[in-house]
Scaffold this motif. Structure first.
Motif, PDB file in Angstrom:
ATOM      1  N   ASP A  63       0.844  -1.185   0.000  1.00 49.99           N
ATOM      2  CA  ASP A  63       0.000   0.000   0.000  1.00 49.99           C
ATOM      3  C   ASP A  63       0.882   1.237   0.000  1.00 49.99           C
ATOM      4  O   ASP A  63       1.361   1.680   1.053  1.00 49.99           O
ATOM      5  N   LEU A  64       1.101   1.753  -1.228  1.00 52.08           N
ATOM      6  CA  LEU A  64       1.933   2.957  -1.337  1.00 52.08           C
ATOM      7  C   LEU A  64       1.184   4.210  -0.920  1.00 52.08           C
ATOM      8  O   LEU A  64       1.794   5.281  -0.842  1.00 52.08           O
ATOM      9  N   ARG A  65      -0.093   4.078  -0.618  1.00 52.12           N
ATOM     10  CA  ARG A  65      -0.865   5.238  -0.163  1.00 52.12           C
ATOM     11  C   ARG A  65      -0.801   5.409   1.349  1.00 52.12           C
ATOM     12  O   ARG A  65      -1.286   6.395   1.885  1.00 52.12           O
ATOM     13  N   GLY A  66      -0.212   4.426   2.047  1.00 45.98           N
ATOM     14  CA  GLY A  66      -0.159   4.488   3.504  1.00 45.98           C
ATOM     15  C   GLY A  66       0.931   5.438   3.993  1.00 45.98           C
ATOM     16  O   GLY A  66       1.709   6.021   3.212  1.00 45.98           O
ATOM     17  N   SER A  67       0.993   5.608   5.314  1.00 45.83           N
ATOM     18  CA  SER A  67       2.020   6.436   5.966  1.00 45.83           C
ATOM     19  C   SER A  67       2.383   5.773   7.292  1.00 45.83           C
ATOM     20  O   SER A  67       1.685   4.881   7.767  1.00 45.83           O
TER      21      SER A  67
ATOM     22  N   ASP B 215      10.013  14.473  17.371  1.00 43.06           N
ATOM     23  CA  ASP B 215      11.369  14.234  17.846  1.00 43.06           C
ATOM     24  C   ASP B 215      12.257  13.905  16.647  1.00 43.06           C
ATOM     25  O   ASP B 215      11.884  14.155  15.493  1.00 43.06           O
ATOM     26  N   GLU B 216      13.459  13.345  16.948  1.00 40.39           N
ATOM     27  CA  GLU B 216      14.405  13.075  15.874  1.00 40.39           C
ATOM     28  C   GLU B 216      13.879  12.036  14.899  1.00 40.39           C
ATOM     29  O   GLU B 216      14.202  12.082  13.697  1.00 40.39           O
ATOM     30  N   LEU B 217      13.058  11.076  15.376  1.00 43.53           N
ATOM     31  CA  LEU B 217      12.510  10.064  14.480  1.00 43.53           C
ATOM     32  C   LEU B 217      11.495  10.648  13.510  1.00 43.53           C
ATOM     33  O   LEU B 217      11.242  10.051  12.454  1.00 43.53           O
ATOM     34  N   SER B 218      10.889  11.787  13.864  1.00 42.02           N
ATOM     35  CA  SER B 218       9.903  12.376  12.968  1.00 42.02           C
ATOM     36  C   SER B 218      10.534  12.803  11.648  1.00 42.02           C
ATOM     37  O   SER B 218       9.872  12.788  10.606  1.00 42.02           O
ATOM     38  N   VAL B 219      11.814  13.183  11.680  1.00 44.24           N
ATOM     39  CA  VAL B 219      12.498  13.551  10.430  1.00 44.24           C
ATOM     40  C   VAL B 219      12.562  12.339   9.503  1.00 44.24           C
ATOM     41  O   VAL B 219      12.290  12.429   8.297  1.00 44.24           O
ATOM     42  N   ILE B 220      12.900  11.168  10.074  1.00 47.04           N
ATOM     43  CA  ILE B 220      12.985   9.945   9.272  1.00 47.04           C
ATOM     44  C   ILE B 220      11.600   9.549   8.757  1.00 47.04           C
ATOM     45  O   ILE B 220      11.440   9.173   7.579  1.00 47.04           O
ATOM     46  N   THR B 221      10.587   9.611   9.637  1.00 43.36           N
ATOM     47  CA  THR B 221       9.246   9.187   9.221  1.00 43.36           C
ATOM     48  C   THR B 221       8.686  10.117   8.143  1.00 43.36           C
ATOM     49  O   THR B 221       8.043   9.643   7.194  1.00 43.36           O
ATOM     50  N   ARG B 222       8.906  11.430   8.272  1.00 45.27           N
ATOM     51  CA  ARG B 222       8.430  12.349   7.226  1.00 45.27           C
ATOM     52  C   ARG B 222       9.103  12.056   5.893  1.00 45.27           C
ATOM     53  O   ARG B 222       8.459  12.046   4.842  1.00 45.27           O
ATOM     54  N   ALA B 223      10.414  11.821   5.959  1.00 43.94           N
ATOM     55  CA  ALA B 223      11.128  11.494   4.722  1.00 43.94           C
ATOM     56  C   ALA B 223      10.609  10.192   4.108  1.00 43.94           C
ATOM     57  O   ALA B 223      10.458  10.074   2.887  1.00 43.94           O
ATOM     58  N   PHE B 224      10.300   9.198   4.965  1.00 42.68           N
ATOM     59  CA  PHE B 224       9.772   7.926   4.470  1.00 42.68           C
ATOM     60  C   PHE B 224       8.390   8.121   3.847  1.00 42.68           C
ATOM     61  O   PHE B 224       8.095   7.552   2.783  1.00 42.68           O
TER      62      PHE B 224
ATOM     63  N   ALA C 127       4.996   8.553  -1.011  1.00 40.19           N
ATOM     64  CA  ALA C 127       4.121   9.324  -1.883  1.00 40.19           C
ATOM     65  C   ALA C 127       4.733   9.466  -3.280  1.00 40.19           C
ATOM     66  O   ALA C 127       4.064   9.267  -4.306  1.00 40.19           O
ATOM     67  N   ARG C 128       6.019   9.810  -3.327  1.00 39.47           N
ATOM     68  CA  ARG C 128       6.689   9.967  -4.615  1.00 39.47           C
ATOM     69  C   ARG C 128       6.757   8.631  -5.353  1.00 39.47           C
ATOM     70  O   ARG C 128       6.558   8.566  -6.567  1.00 39.47           O
ATOM     71  N   PHE C 129       7.023   7.555  -4.622  1.00 40.96           N
ATOM     72  CA  PHE C 129       7.109   6.238  -5.249  1.00 40.96           C
ATOM     73  C   PHE C 129       5.736   5.813  -5.774  1.00 40.96           C
ATOM     74  O   PHE C 129       5.623   5.225  -6.855  1.00 40.96           O
ATOM     75  N   GLY C 130       4.665   6.102  -5.013  1.00 40.68           N
ATOM     76  CA  GLY C 130       3.321   5.789  -5.476  1.00 40.68           C
ATOM     77  C   GLY C 130       2.974   6.559  -6.742  1.00 40.68           C
ATOM     78  O   GLY C 130       2.415   6.005  -7.698  1.00 40.68           O
ATOM     79  N   GLY C 131       3.313   7.867  -6.737  1.00 39.13           N
ATOM     80  CA  GLY C 131       3.065   8.658  -7.941  1.00 39.13           C
ATOM     81  C   GLY C 131       3.851   8.143  -9.133  1.00 39.13           C
ATOM     82  O   GLY C 131       3.350   8.087 -10.267  1.00 39.13           O
ATOM     83  N   LEU C 132       5.098   7.755  -8.891  1.00 36.64           N
ATOM     84  CA  LEU C 132       5.930   7.227  -9.965  1.00 36.64           C
ATOM     85  C   LEU C 132       5.373   5.914 -10.509  1.00 36.64           C
ATOM     86  O   LEU C 132       5.298   5.702 -11.734  1.00 36.64           O
ATOM     87  N   ILE C 133       4.933   5.021  -9.595  1.00 35.58           N
ATOM     88  CA  ILE C 133       4.341   3.753 -10.029  1.00 35.58           C
ATOM     89  C   ILE C 133       3.070   4.010 -10.844  1.00 35.58           C
ATOM     90  O   ILE C 133       2.829   3.386 -11.887  1.00 35.58           O
ATOM     91  N   GLY C 134       2.239   4.949 -10.387  1.00 36.09           N
ATOM     92  CA  GLY C 134       1.016   5.276 -11.125  1.00 36.09           C
ATOM     93  C   GLY C 134       1.321   5.810 -12.512  1.00 36.09           C
ATOM     94  O   GLY C 134       0.706   5.423 -13.502  1.00 36.09           O
ATOM     95  N   HIS C 135       2.301   6.710 -12.569  1.00 37.36           N
ATOM     96  CA  HIS C 135       2.684   7.270 -13.862  1.00 37.36           C
ATOM     97  C   HIS C 135       3.234   6.190 -14.784  1.00 37.36           C
ATOM     98  O   HIS C 135       2.888   6.126 -15.971  1.00 37.36           O
TER      99      HIS C 135
ATOM    100  N   ASN D 248       1.876  -6.980 -11.424  1.00 39.01           N
ATOM    101  CA  ASN D 248       2.811  -6.374 -10.448  1.00 39.01           C
ATOM    102  C   ASN D 248       2.362  -4.997  -9.999  1.00 39.01           C
ATOM    103  O   ASN D 248       2.459  -4.632  -8.821  1.00 39.01           O
ATOM    104  N   ILE D 249       1.893  -4.213 -10.962  1.00 38.24           N
ATOM    105  CA  ILE D 249       1.466  -2.860 -10.595  1.00 38.24           C
ATOM    106  C   ILE D 249       0.182  -2.918  -9.801  1.00 38.24           C
ATOM    107  O   ILE D 249      -0.026  -2.117  -8.870  1.00 38.24           O
ATOM    108  N   SER D 250      -0.661  -3.907 -10.104  1.00 37.13           N
ATOM    109  CA  SER D 250      -1.930  -3.996  -9.370  1.00 37.13           C
ATOM    110  C   SER D 250      -1.731  -4.366  -7.904  1.00 37.13           C
ATOM    111  O   SER D 250      -2.649  -4.210  -7.102  1.00 37.13           O
ATOM    112  N   GLN D 251      -0.504  -4.872  -7.568  1.00 37.76           N
ATOM    113  CA  GLN D 251      -0.239  -5.198  -6.153  1.00 37.76           C
ATOM    114  C   GLN D 251      -0.131  -3.941  -5.304  1.00 37.76           C
ATOM    115  O   GLN D 251      -0.310  -3.989  -4.099  1.00 37.76           O
ATOM    116  N   PHE D 252       0.240  -2.851  -5.957  1.00 32.28           N
ATOM    117  CA  PHE D 252       0.398  -1.594  -5.222  1.00 32.28           C
ATOM    118  C   PHE D 252      -0.888  -0.791  -5.288  1.00 32.28           C
ATOM    119  O   PHE D 252      -1.640  -0.831  -6.280  1.00 32.28           O
TER     120      PHE D 252
END
Length: 454
Positions: free
Chosen positions: A269-273, A280-289, A294-302, A448-452
């Motif tokens: 599920d590339l739409r999840g978060s 805290d410091e982990l929020s930087v990592i989670t936001r980046a993830f 989101a970018r990977f989902g958009g790329l897969i859709g495109h 494969n794409i339908s899995q996402f």
């Protein structure tokens, strides 16, 4: 009333942990320092007791030295009394026995007595006046002793006894003086002995104080050791508890993030978060993830949209190509049928012509034979007909050769057409295989794409 939950960053937690540990270390050090200060006070008290003890010992030593000095002075008094007793004895022995040798010994003893009195003055200058008087008395005793010897030697007993009585009085005076000196020394020794005893008592009290201080030091050391052990244990336990809490506070969100990432991976599920709400410091990592998802989902859709469009266009083009090939194949088949028909008709005409020519030859031959039989004269005519027959046969053979050449060319053209048809068929099959591969690839990519979820 619910209190708001305090959210701390990892940096704040580390600072808080080290602050608590440092605070515990400072408290432990303060308690140990307090115990050490108590030990220092006890040591100072013991040092004062030792100093008092040393002063008392010095006083006692000084008194003992004085006492020893008095003892030596008393010994000199004793020696002087011994010399005086020897002088007395030898003078009386010399007078009673008229012994000149005893007189010499008496004089030697008197000189030793005088020397000892001088030594006493040298040792105790306070006796100078008294010793001077005693020295004069010794000189008078010597004079009386010598006269006593002369009187007894001359048998002047009465005068000799008178001199002996006077000498005895002088001896009593010297003895009394020496006894007074000894008594004075003894009194002083008694005083010094009291001082020594008093100093000893002071030393004892100081020793008791030192012992008490030593016990206090031992007690303070034991308390300091106990406090150190207790604080060390408390510090270790606190470090373990705080470290455990700190690790749990770090590992809990990390495990939660790992679990959430596993769920996203399992569901594709590339739409999840990661759904991390702490700042805290982990929020930087989670936001980046999350941004990466989101970018990977958009790329897969495109990619999916672009791929499907290209596949549809390619399939349509292949279908059109196949349709064209099929149409061309039908046209070529019609042409081949026409050519095959022409060839068959041409072969048939040539064959008919050949058959007709033979039949004619046969008929003419039968006619010729009949004519030969009928008439030998018709040989010439037969030869002429035979020549015509040979010419006709040559024409038929030439026509057959031309027809065969035409048929060969037609066969070559048919072979070429067959090869072209086979190439077209192969191309059609390859196109169909490519179409099938593209369709399979499209299905795999679509699967494969339908899995996402994007």
């Amino acid at each position: 009333m619910a209190f708001p939950r305090l959210e701390l960053t990892i940096r704040s937690r580390v600072i808080l942990l080290f602050t608590l540990l440092i605070g515990l270390s400072v408290a432990s050090s303060a308690l140990v320092y307090q115990r050490i200060a108590g030990i220092g006070d006890s040591v100072d008290q013991q040092a004062r007791g030792i100093a008092g003890q040393m002063v008392a010992i010095d006083e006692q030593s000084e008194l003992i030295d004085q006492q020893r000095a008095l003892g030596k002075l008393s010994e000199r008094v004793t020696v002087a009394q011994q010399h005086m007793g020897a002088m007395q004895y030898w003078y009386f022995h010399a007078a009673l026995n008229a012994d000149m040798e005893s007189l010499d010994k008496a004089q030697a003893a008197s000189e030793q007595l005088v020397d000892e009195l001088a030594a006493m003055v040298a040792a105790d200058s306070r006796l100078q006046a008294e010793i001077a008087e005693m020295t004069e008395t010794v000189e008078q005793y010597r004079t009386l002793g010598e006269k006593m010897f002369e009187f007894f030697e001359k048998s002047m007993m009465l005068m000799g006894r008178s001199m002996a009585e006077a000498a005895r009085e002088q001896a009593v005076s010297l003895t009394a003086s020496l006894n007074d000196i000894r008594s004075g020394y003894q009194q002083r020794e008694a005083v010094l002995t009291g001082g020594v005893l008093e100093a000893g008592e002071t030393v004892r009290r100081a020793s008791d104080q030192v012992a008490i201080s030593g016990g206090a030091i031992r007690h303070e050391i034991d308390r300091a050791g106990s406090v150190s052990l207790i604080m060390a244990g408390a510090l270790v336990i606190s470090a373990l508890l705080l470290g455990t809490l700190f690790l749990r506070s770090l590992l809990r969100p990390v495990r939660r993030l790992g679990q959430r990432i596993g769920e996203i991976q399992a569901d594709n599920d590339l739409r999840g978060s990661l759904e991390y709400r702490k700042n805290d410091e982990l929020s930087v990592i989670t936001r980046a993830f999350d941004q990466m998802l989101a970018r990977f989902g958009g790329l897969i859709g495109h990619v999916a949209a672009s791929t499907m469009a290209r596949l549809e266009t390619r399939v349509e083009a292949v279908a059109e190509t196949i349709a064209g090939l099929a149409s061309q194949s039908q046209s070529i088949g019609q042409v081949v049928d026409v050519i095959r028909g022409i060839s068959e008709k041409t072969n048939l005409l040539a064959l008919n012509a050949a058959i007709e020519a033979v039949e004619a030859g046969r008929e003419e031959s039968r006619t010729t034979v009949q004519r030969i039989r009928q008439c030998s004269e018709s040989l010439g005519l037969i030869d002429e007909k035979a020549g015509e027959m040979r010419l006709l046969n040559q024409q038929v053979a030439q026509a057959a050769a031309e027809q065969s050449e035409a048929v060969s060319k037609i066969d070559e053209n048919l072979i070429n057409l067959k090869r072209q048809i086979e190439d077209i068929s192969d191309n059609a099959r390859d196109t169909g295989s490519m179409t099938d591969s593209l369709a399979s690839l499209s299905e795999v990519l679509r699967g494969n794409i339908s899995q996402f979820r994007y």
